[in-house]
Design a protein around this motif. Sequence first.
Motif, PDB file in Angstrom:
ATOM      1  N   SER A   1       9.832 -34.767  17.226  1.00  0.00           N
ATOM      2  CA  SER A   1       9.071 -35.956  16.855  1.00  0.00           C
ATOM      3  C   SER A   1       9.703 -37.149  17.568  1.00  0.00           C
ATOM      4  CB  SER A   1       9.090 -36.121  15.330  1.00  0.00           C
ATOM      5  OG  SER A   1       8.299 -37.231  14.941  1.00  0.00           O
ATOM      6  N   GLU A   2       9.478 -38.365  17.058  1.00  0.00           N
ATOM      7  CA  GLU A   2      10.027 -39.540  17.713  1.00  0.00           C
ATOM      8  C   GLU A   2      10.148 -40.687  16.727  1.00  0.00           C
ATOM      9  OE1 GLU A   2       7.011 -40.135  20.692  1.00  0.00           O
ATOM     10  OE2 GLU A   2       5.888 -41.544  19.425  1.00  0.00           O
TER      11      GLU A   2
ATOM     12  N   VAL B   1      13.508 -37.106   9.885  1.00  0.00           N
ATOM     13  CA  VAL B   1      12.402 -36.842  10.818  1.00  0.00           C
ATOM     14  C   VAL B   1      12.585 -35.471  11.469  1.00  0.00           C
ATOM     15  CG1 VAL B   1      11.240 -37.632  12.912  1.00  0.00           C
ATOM     16  CG2 VAL B   1      12.069 -39.283  11.260  1.00  0.00           C
ATOM     17  N   GLU B   2      11.490 -34.736  11.620  1.00  0.00           N
ATOM     18  CA  GLU B   2      11.547 -33.407  12.225  1.00  0.00           C
ATOM     19  C   GLU B   2      11.863 -33.520  13.720  1.00  0.00           C
ATOM     20  OE1 GLU B   2       7.896 -31.439  11.551  1.00  0.00           O
ATOM     21  OE2 GLU B   2       8.051 -31.464   9.355  1.00  0.00           O
TER      22      GLU B   2
ATOM     23  N   PRO C   1       7.091 -41.751  12.106  1.00  0.00           N
ATOM     24  CA  PRO C   1       5.717 -41.254  11.928  1.00  0.00           C
ATOM     25  C   PRO C   1       5.412 -40.952  10.457  1.00  0.00           C
ATOM     26  CG  PRO C   1       6.904 -40.011  13.623  1.00  0.00           C
ATOM     27  CD  PRO C   1       7.898 -40.859  12.948  1.00  0.00           C
TER      28      PRO C   1
ATOM     29  N   GLU D   1       2.960 -38.968   7.571  1.00  0.00           N
ATOM     30  CA  GLU D   1       2.168 -37.749   7.448  1.00  0.00           C
ATOM     31  C   GLU D   1       0.715 -38.143   7.174  1.00  0.00           C
ATOM     32  OE1 GLU D   1       3.683 -35.002   4.619  1.00  0.00           O
ATOM     33  OE2 GLU D   1       5.695 -34.953   5.478  1.00  0.00           O
TER      34      GLU D   1
END
Length: 854
Positions: free
Chosen positions: A744-745, A740-741, A820, A822
């Motif tokens: 983010s979360e 994950v980037e 999350p 995309e």
Amino acid sequence: MTTDKLSSEELIAQEVGARNPQGAMAKIIAGLALAWSLFQLWIASPLPFMVGIGVFNDTQTRAIHLAFALLLAFLAYPAFKRSPRERVPLLDVALGLVAAATAAYLFLFYEQLAQRPGNLTTADLVTACIGIPLLLEATRRALGPALAIIAAIFLIYSLAGPWMPAMLAHRGVSLTALANHQWITTEGVFGIALGVSTSFVFLFVLFGALLERAGAGHYFIQLAFSLLGHMRGGPAKAAVVSSGLTGLISGSSIANVVTTGTFTIPMMKRTGFSAEKAGAVEVASSVNGQIMPPVMGAAAFLMVEYIGMPYIEVVKHAFLPALISYIALFYIVHLESLKLGLKALPRNSAPKPWLVRLLGLAFGAALISGISLAVYYGLGWMKPALGDAASWVIGAMLLIVYVGLLKIAAGTPPLPAEDPNTPLEKLPETRPVLLSGLHFLLPVVVLVWCLMVERLSPGLSAFWGSMILVFILLTQRPLLSWLRRDGTHEHGSFMDGMVDLREGLIAGARNMIGIGIATAAAGIIVGAVSQTGVGLVLADVVEVLSMGNLLLMLILTAFLSLILGMGLPTTANYIVVSSLLAPVIVSLGQQNGLIVPLIAVHLFVFYFGIMADVTPPVGLASFAAAAVSKGDPIRTGITAFYYSLRTAALPFLFIFNTDLLLIDVDLWHGILIFIIATVAMLLFAAGTQGYFLVRNRWYENAALLLIAFALFRPGFWMDMLVDPYRDIPPAELAQALERVEENSELRLRVHGEDAVGQPRTFTVVLPIPEKGTGEERLEALGLTLYEEDDKVLIDTVGFSSPAEAAGLAFDQEILSVRAPTERAPKELIWIPALLLMGLLIWRQRRRLKEQAAV
């Protein structure tokens, strides 16, 4: 005596049932009110610390504050409707003195009480047992029976815990423990609510009263009429704007209705509005004044303490919904004018071309921005360069600006006297009206500057704003008379300014009696909740009633606020509902996988709390407006409630779409949200009013509401098309963190126990740390996991780590991890919604042409 001959203060007194005595008692009440205002200004100022005299701690100031409020409540409010209004019986004087003495007890014996916490003497017990009933009686007199009854029920519940039904039962508290908790400590009556009333609210109410006494209210009304009177339904639109401007500096619905309504309501009736609709427009716009920054209602200052958030942050989050709500009310008034076929008042001069107006608007905005930047950077340079002398230089500059603005005002004709019965045959010229009162903006600018730029406390900011106002009140009359060379107008002398200052200080204190009493009585409820643990019981009851559904829970909360609002003032309503239900909503949101920010929940409660002043059959603002309009108060309240539907819809929307509160939103995104949300609210207003370009058909109303919902909450539809999160096995949490980037979360579904050992399942949001491997990011979060029997359990949580802040603890089980996905931005839903709006506009324009041809 007819209401149109009464002053604003007398009309407010009449509407809330207060006395208006004559003779010596009137002077005593005025003297006490004046002393109260001076005391509040003294403790807010730096002077006590400079001279070393009159330095009090929070408990002592709260005790003195409540002593003033109780004494004035018994003197100013009669016991019954049949009680005399023109004099004060000796019994009421005696009760007031005893009540004030019981409140002042904490001030007089503070050191002794501090040395024996929890160890009550007979005198302590007797004082509390006399003080609490007298507080309830003062509450009944000043605010009606509802709050007094609710507080009494909580007191009985505290004492009778063992005899309550099983679900509500608790071990009970002794009379001594109750007296100690509610009166001697700062957990009950003298708690946070009364502290906020003492530190913040009084000064802001006083600021509004002084500004009104200086003439700013009349200036705002005249300015609004000069700008908007030429429009269709101009007086009603002017009422919205003038009430909004007054709402900037007034946190009281009733005071706002009376000060602006005495002028705007007769004007609206004269142009074609019925008495009920004229009153309802004024009520709807005045009540919104409580949600309009920078000076919001008293409950907003309580929010600061309850949430632990700076006031400037509360203002930031509240600003957009308040502005959208006012724009929507302006549009509702326009639709009402179209439905009634009202004509515009004639202009004084030919209208300027739109290009010229836009250029003038752009030039004005650029000039204000330039001045703001010059002041910001100039003061930023000046303070470090001049050191201690900077304050004196800034004061001198303010004085020069003030005299310059008064010189400009002296070069224009003075505003006409306030007389709502004078026919409005000619609109005032905008330019002279604007220039005649620019100096009224100085204290507002100082207040906003102190709050938002200097980041001073709300109390200190209001103090400096009030000090500027004191100076204006004392000097504007003689300076205007001196600067106006033609000698055609006499503005008065320095002594007239002294009278204005005295009356402003008295009015501010009288307006505070109800708020001071309300916060003290609501403290009883808060104290009972903390002493008995009834909050947890009520949380379980509400959760059962809502069947675990967050939306149903919010609807129940809204109904509870509205029902309580029939008897409780806004401040008390907010304290009760937020104390009982705000934590439940947050917890229930977590269980439903929706992370609801605490500020959103408190603003939700606050918005429905302000409906207390509208809601029939007991909306005080509606009764005040009906007294001015000579209309039916119940029908006025129902119509005002109908106009206020937009205010009732907004809280539901910002709970599920926190972008509206500007939470984690950048500048350009915020501007886009403002534009789209405003369009959506206007469409909502058109749908509820049944009129857009022409009268709506039923399916057009439904389409308008559907479009408004899609614009307000595009995520609802996008989530139905594409799931915003994908499920990841809990054992792969470290790998998920690596993929994950940052910024983010991850969402974790967790099973554990609550504070009292009851099992619960909830959702937490984990922020993604900066770059690193999955294990490094897990360590940065302060989280150590282990697996047992195919379960992923939490082993340790780092102290003060992000994981601890999110609510994770030892031995909790991670049920699922959601990352999350995309997907296209949710804002794409706006495109079909706007296309449908275009189709609706095209159909209605065609129908409008057909009607015009006929």
